[in-house]
Design a protein around this motif. Structure first.
Motif, PDB file in Angstrom:
ATOM      1  N   LEU A 123      -8.876  -7.535  -1.771  1.00 48.42           N
ATOM      2  CA  LEU A 123      -7.807  -7.678  -0.804  1.00 48.42           C
ATOM      3  C   LEU A 123      -7.401  -6.350  -0.192  1.00 48.42           C
ATOM      4  CD1 LEU A 123      -6.499 -10.308  -0.126  1.00 48.42           C
ATOM      5  CD2 LEU A 123      -4.784  -9.868  -1.868  1.00 48.42           C
ATOM      6  N   PHE A 124      -7.588  -5.292  -0.929  1.00 49.29           N
ATOM      7  CA  PHE A 124      -7.122  -3.987  -0.472  1.00 49.29           C
ATOM      8  C   PHE A 124      -8.278  -3.048  -0.136  1.00 49.29           C
ATOM      9  CE2 PHE A 124      -3.408  -5.670  -2.749  1.00 49.29           C
ATOM     10  CZ  PHE A 124      -2.463  -5.564  -1.731  1.00 49.29           C
TER      11      PHE A 124
ATOM     12  N   SER B 198       3.290   1.435  -4.075  1.00 44.57           N
ATOM     13  CA  SER B 198       2.245   2.209  -4.754  1.00 44.57           C
ATOM     14  C   SER B 198       2.683   3.619  -5.107  1.00 44.57           C
ATOM     15  CB  SER B 198       0.982   2.256  -3.883  1.00 44.57           C
ATOM     16  OG  SER B 198       0.372   0.989  -3.837  1.00 44.57           O
TER      17      SER B 198
ATOM     18  N   TYR C  40     -17.168   1.675 -15.471  1.00 48.91           N
ATOM     19  CA  TYR C  40     -16.671   0.349 -15.060  1.00 48.91           C
ATOM     20  C   TYR C  40     -15.396   0.063 -15.856  1.00 48.91           C
ATOM     21  CZ  TYR C  40     -17.180  -4.822 -14.346  1.00 48.91           C
ATOM     22  OH  TYR C  40     -17.004  -6.156 -14.037  1.00 48.91           O
TER      23      TYR C  40
ATOM     24  N   ARG D 287       7.665   0.720 -11.010  1.00 50.47           N
ATOM     25  CA  ARG D 287       7.637   1.400  -9.710  1.00 50.47           C
ATOM     26  C   ARG D 287       8.038   0.483  -8.560  1.00 50.47           C
ATOM     27  NH1 ARG D 287       1.920   0.607 -10.628  1.00 50.47           N
ATOM     28  NH2 ARG D 287       1.063  -0.612  -8.925  1.00 50.47           N
TER      29      ARG D 287
ATOM     30  N   TYR E 113      -5.258   4.728  -6.912  1.00 48.72           N
ATOM     31  CA  TYR E 113      -4.894   5.907  -6.115  1.00 48.72           C
ATOM     32  C   TYR E 113      -4.835   7.163  -6.984  1.00 48.72           C
ATOM     33  CZ  TYR E 113      -3.750   2.629  -2.336  1.00 48.72           C
ATOM     34  OH  TYR E 113      -3.811   1.666  -1.374  1.00 48.72           O
TER      35      TYR E 113
ATOM     36  N   ASP F 264      -4.912  -2.593 -10.512  1.00 50.34           N
ATOM     37  CA  ASP F 264      -3.706  -1.754 -10.427  1.00 50.34           C
ATOM     38  C   ASP F 264      -3.913  -0.699  -9.349  1.00 50.34           C
ATOM     39  OD1 ASP F 264      -1.743   0.189 -10.761  1.00 50.34           O
ATOM     40  OD2 ASP F 264      -1.775   0.081 -12.938  1.00 50.34           O
ATOM     41  N   MET F 265      -3.295  -0.923  -8.163  1.00 51.05           N
ATOM     42  CA  MET F 265      -3.529   0.001  -7.059  1.00 51.05           C
ATOM     43  C   MET F 265      -3.023   1.410  -7.348  1.00 51.05           C
ATOM     44  SD  MET F 265      -2.737  -2.288  -3.700  1.00 51.05           S
ATOM     45  CE  MET F 265      -2.913  -0.949  -2.496  1.00 51.05           C
ATOM     46  N   ALA F 266      -1.929   1.541  -8.070  1.00 49.52           N
ATOM     47  CA  ALA F 266      -1.408   2.884  -8.352  1.00 49.52           C
ATOM     48  C   ALA F 266      -2.419   3.638  -9.220  1.00 49.52           C
ATOM     49  CB  ALA F 266      -0.045   2.799  -9.024  1.00 49.52           C
TER      50      ALA F 266
ATOM     51  N   SER G 111      -9.362  -6.470 -18.789  1.00 45.01           N
ATOM     52  CA  SER G 111      -9.131  -7.854 -19.210  1.00 45.01           C
ATOM     53  C   SER G 111     -10.273  -8.382 -20.078  1.00 45.01           C
ATOM     54  CB  SER G 111      -8.968  -8.758 -17.986  1.00 45.01           C
ATOM     55  OG  SER G 111     -10.137  -8.719 -17.185  1.00 45.01           O
TER      56      SER G 111
ATOM     57  N   GLU H 163      -7.174  -0.394   2.557  1.00 47.44           N
ATOM     58  CA  GLU H 163      -6.332   0.663   2.023  1.00 47.44           C
ATOM     59  C   GLU H 163      -7.140   1.575   1.100  1.00 47.44           C
ATOM     60  OE1 GLU H 163      -5.491  -2.555   2.193  1.00 47.44           O
ATOM     61  OE2 GLU H 163      -4.152  -2.206   3.897  1.00 47.44           O
TER      62      GLU H 163
ATOM     63  N   ASP I  53       0.814  -1.215   0.000  1.00 52.71           N
ATOM     64  CA  ASP I  53       0.000   0.000   0.000  1.00 52.71           C
ATOM     65  C   ASP I  53       0.844   1.260   0.000  1.00 52.71           C
ATOM     66  OD1 ASP I  53      -2.383   1.463   0.213  1.00 52.71           O
ATOM     67  OD2 ASP I  53      -1.973   1.759   2.355  1.00 52.71           O
TER      68      ASP I  53
ATOM     69  N   ILE J 143      -8.346 -13.031   2.739  1.00 53.85           N
ATOM     70  CA  ILE J 143      -7.166 -13.725   2.211  1.00 53.85           C
ATOM     71  C   ILE J 143      -7.471 -15.214   2.047  1.00 53.85           C
ATOM     72  CG2 ILE J 143      -4.832 -14.467   2.839  1.00 53.85           C
ATOM     73  CD1 ILE J 143      -4.475 -11.618   4.074  1.00 53.85           C
TER      74      ILE J 143
ATOM     75  N   MET K 236     -12.605  -2.442 -16.764  1.00 48.61           N
ATOM     76  CA  MET K 236     -12.431  -3.894 -16.731  1.00 48.61           C
ATOM     77  C   MET K 236     -11.625  -4.323 -17.947  1.00 48.61           C
ATOM     78  SD  MET K 236     -13.315  -6.607 -15.041  1.00 48.61           S
ATOM     79  CE  MET K 236     -13.726  -8.368 -15.148  1.00 48.61           C
TER      80      MET K 236
ATOM     81  N   ARG L  65      -9.738  -9.144   7.319  1.00 52.05           N
ATOM     82  CA  ARG L  65      -9.008  -9.342   6.072  1.00 52.05           C
ATOM     83  C   ARG L  65      -8.398 -10.735   6.014  1.00 52.05           C
ATOM     84  NH1 ARG L  65      -5.624  -5.001   3.252  1.00 52.05           N
ATOM     85  NH2 ARG L  65      -4.827  -4.664   5.327  1.00 52.05           N
TER      86      ARG L  65
ATOM     87  N   HIS M 166      -7.435   5.457   2.001  1.00 50.28           N
ATOM     88  CA  HIS M 166      -6.883   6.448   1.072  1.00 50.28           C
ATOM     89  C   HIS M 166      -7.951   7.387   0.510  1.00 50.28           C
ATOM     90  CE1 HIS M 166      -2.624   5.410   0.252  1.00 50.28           C
ATOM     91  NE2 HIS M 166      -2.977   4.249   0.750  1.00 50.28           N
TER      92      HIS M 166
END
Lengths: 301, 301, 301, 301
Positions: free
Chosen positions: C193-194, A249, C136, A256, C173, C168-170, C140, C197, A245, C241, C138, C237, C201
């Protein structure tokens, strides 16, 4: 080297000076940092190690110095993947001379190759290598996702294990299933978040990039996983999640992760954060974020 | 070297012996074959030249010998793309010493890079290069399709042209449109089938793989295109179509083009067909097909 | 509907009978299961809902019955993405009639479209839609990763938020950063999973597939995240997991997530596990594994 | 319908009015244009036909009217590929009622499917279809490149042939090799440029998009290929090359082929150039270029 290869094996970043030379002082500090953190092996010249970006001279200098600094306290694995077949062998021979313990092989990454071409490549390459061979599955960079059949072929040719950085857990579990009759064949994950599950399902260890900066964290997580100590797993994994996180990130682009790892070591005073081209060190505001994150981690410990 | 660079510039294959050494006799014969075929330049160490698969020593030996054999009769362009920045410069300096005329640059191909990372890479690389720079767009192998903006940046930094091997004609025409105000900037196609259209639309030439075995064919096609001689274009292109249908259609996998090219030269007696790993020479039945095809071509001439 | 849209919004699977009809009994049970689990909204006809695999008649039957069963207790969002523009509008109008609260739009997924083509598409589509629009992402499945610029354009056209399933978390964010001046614009993650976070954030919620079978788990995790209750986050969490490690790791191919989700509901007795073609229900041994996993989860609660 | 299916079978564009309805007048003119041009069949609702972008109502209206206008003068093939299995069958049944001759099947294109999932899909689908089935390989849009094994499975299930739009000639020749013992199984190319080679190597015909505007050109090319009349082949193929260089090179993005085809028909006065979303008709300057190109073609005839 005892088989199967086990435990936490950081894909070590390569410390560089501003003018692109090997940062020997940083290298020694980094290796002491890793070994005192309890790692079970060190993997140099992988993706995080920017192996393909380094000259042969620098790669060899790194191999010799890393092996000297490690001094057989833990196994050293050397990434030899190269677009040149002879180059791979040259790095393998250097690894042998430096008394490294194993070499790591991924598909040569310029020409797109098929599974059958990869199998033929391994048939030619593996007999030429003077050290035990680990396979390395890294489809995002090498263009080929090693099939189970290709991994079986590698094993027949003598490979001692595989490190899977595909991020596909179902594939990782299928590797465990496939090779469960061969306990000496290492199945190592590259997905840090699922180290406990990987170990509990029968995996042997993790090539965990975050173990560059927090080796003890990952070693503790591995040991907690072996002991199936759920409380400890939870506490330790929470920190790994925080790594994703925060340090992983910052910045854009797939590069990165490697940049964040090197920057973390730099703000910890272990080595500096110069990168080999085409990667460039983070800009000051990105570096500042990494610094704040490392400080937050230090507070919670 | 007169700008813009023009005409037929074969991406020369690299003749190798059975034990992977440079086939000097084959090299000299091949260069004479190309020059007597009228080519306007020779591009060594590109994709067809298996550049990334060769050791630095072999690459340098090739550069020196190729330049010596060519002896300034036509410009020699040297592919310097490498995952190592210093490696690229090293090959560029060797090219300068050998009195080559230009170097050719594509994205370093291990780490996936973004357009902005590529632009920064060029800002760092181009000033270090001792020879004029051609850009090389080869997305299937390098993972990056150079944007018009990135090509403009390369030009600002001094690049003298671009070779486009994307196969996307609309992109090629957009390059011509973009740089029509800069007649000294070469726009060179890698798509053999559309050499006449590329030239008639304002393109400057072609890096044509088939010119390895049939240089005169491609040179004649280029000249017919310059003269807009429709009858000649037709007749000559028919032979290029036949190349696609025969020599380029043997075998599977994307590597078949390079293999077919080398095999064609082998059956013509110019050099042998050993490949650098991970590519392997064709099996006998595939080689036999290439032989038959070459014989058919010889009959029609 | 209060803006921004917030909280846990399961991408509901579509209960089907053996002969491919809507399983109305299963649907009602599933919706009660979700609402009694505390979810903050329900997203029907997304990827997990197999929306594109269902006939219009079945989609409309689902919309009407889902809205009837939900009866305004939580907002209902309807996926209207379709390769037919008129089809999208038809489903949107049906959603309006059924008193759904919003529609969800991704790129039409047959023709590969560029960002500029997608922007023009949204300019034409959004004004025709009778309900608020969520975007949305998506890539893939739709072949297009929505750029920040395309999301901004959607917002200018009236979109009320975006659900990001790129993983993609970046990027996620960067969405939060981009729209931080517009607190009514929802930034919703698809990465279970996140969730903590994402919320901490500044994200607004999660379209969490696992909330189909364990709605309370995800709702509790969301609330613990809002409260920044680290102990609760950790405990909850850990179960998420475990979902990844068990239910999401059975079977091969990317379709295993949707299959595992439906099978989990089947073994819990909520609805059956028939899938719409081209997906097929798990084979008995895979189903057995899911059953065992669900039983393990039940033991720990 | 005689097997194998042979000759030039245009993938007919779908004429639309400004408000998105079927342009019946344009449709009749287009069909007469095709049949008077000598085509051997008509393929409606493929990629060029924008099949996935059309409502079921419009698709059915098209099927009925196309079959009525064609009136059994040539076989009509109907693309039934749809993300909905039932939708595919519904369009197939409508095709049967309208007395079409065959249906065309590609992978459902939302969920990425594996070869084994595709084989199971065909096992379920083909027995439900009331008309003979052609397979359609279109990896750029459907995400799956049909393996030889999958095509064999389709043939075992009763498929009468395959149209290959992958653009990979070596794959096309491997199809011919694979099915040479089954002369009634059609191997049809989608690559216009290599129609002569495809026919001479044993292929049966071509689904040629350019036959929408110049049907006679492609029919003549097919017949010249059958007769192995090299002079005629050359002259005719030159015009096909010119189509690539002109009509297919206007605009950006992969959608430019379909747009250029429809625009060509519009400037020829056959139907208008409205497209179904997400494709949009060319801007005036692009349309003007197409107009000039068509006029050039008219001059040379």
């Amino acid at each position: 080297m005892n088989l199967p290869l086990k435990g936490i094996i950081p894909p070590m970043i390569t410390p560089l000076t501003e003018n692109g030379e090997l940062d020997l002082i940083g290298l020694e500090k980094l290796i002491e940092h890793l070994i005192s953190g309890g790692v079970h092996g060190i993997f140099i010249l992988g993706t995080n190690g920017e192996g393909p970006s380094l000259t042969y001279a620098l790669r060899k200098e790194l191999i010799h110095n890393a092996c000297k600094f490690v001094d057989h306290r833990v196994p050293v694995l050397v990434g030899i993947t190269d677009t040149s077949f002879e180059g791979s062998i040259e790095i393998a021979q250097c690894s042998k001379e430096a008394e490294a313990d194993a070499v790591v092989v991924a598909p040569p990454y310029y020409f797109p190759v098929s599974q059958s071409e990869m199998m033929e490549y391994l048939e030619n390459l593996i007999p030429e290598l003077p050290l035990p061979v680990m396979m390395y599955n890294m489809p995002s960079h090498t263009k080929l996702h090693l099939s189970l059949e290709t991994v079986r072929k590698a094993k027949e040719l003598g490979a001692i294990g595989i490190k899977d950085s595909s991020g596909d857990m179902a594939y990782f579990y299928s590797l465990i299933e496939e090779f469960k009759g061969s306990p000496e064949f290492s199945i190592i994950t590259g997905t840090e978040l699922f180290i406990p599950e990987s170990i509990i399902h029968g995996g042997d260890g993790a090539v965990a990039g975050g173990a560059n900066f927090f080796p003890r964290l990952y070693v503790d997580l591995y040991e907690a996983s072996l002991a199936n100590d759920k409380k400890a797993i939870t506490e330790l994994r929470n920190k790994v999640i925080k790594v994703y996180d925060t340090i992983y990130s910052v910045g854009k682009h797939t590069s990165r992760i490697t940049k964040g790892t090197k920057t973390a070591l730099a703000v910890m005073g272990i080595c500096n954060d110069y990168m080999a081209q085409p990667l460039r060190k983070f800009k000051p505001n990105e570096r500042r974020k990494i610094k704040e994150y490392i400080e937050e981690f230090e507070k919670i410990n």
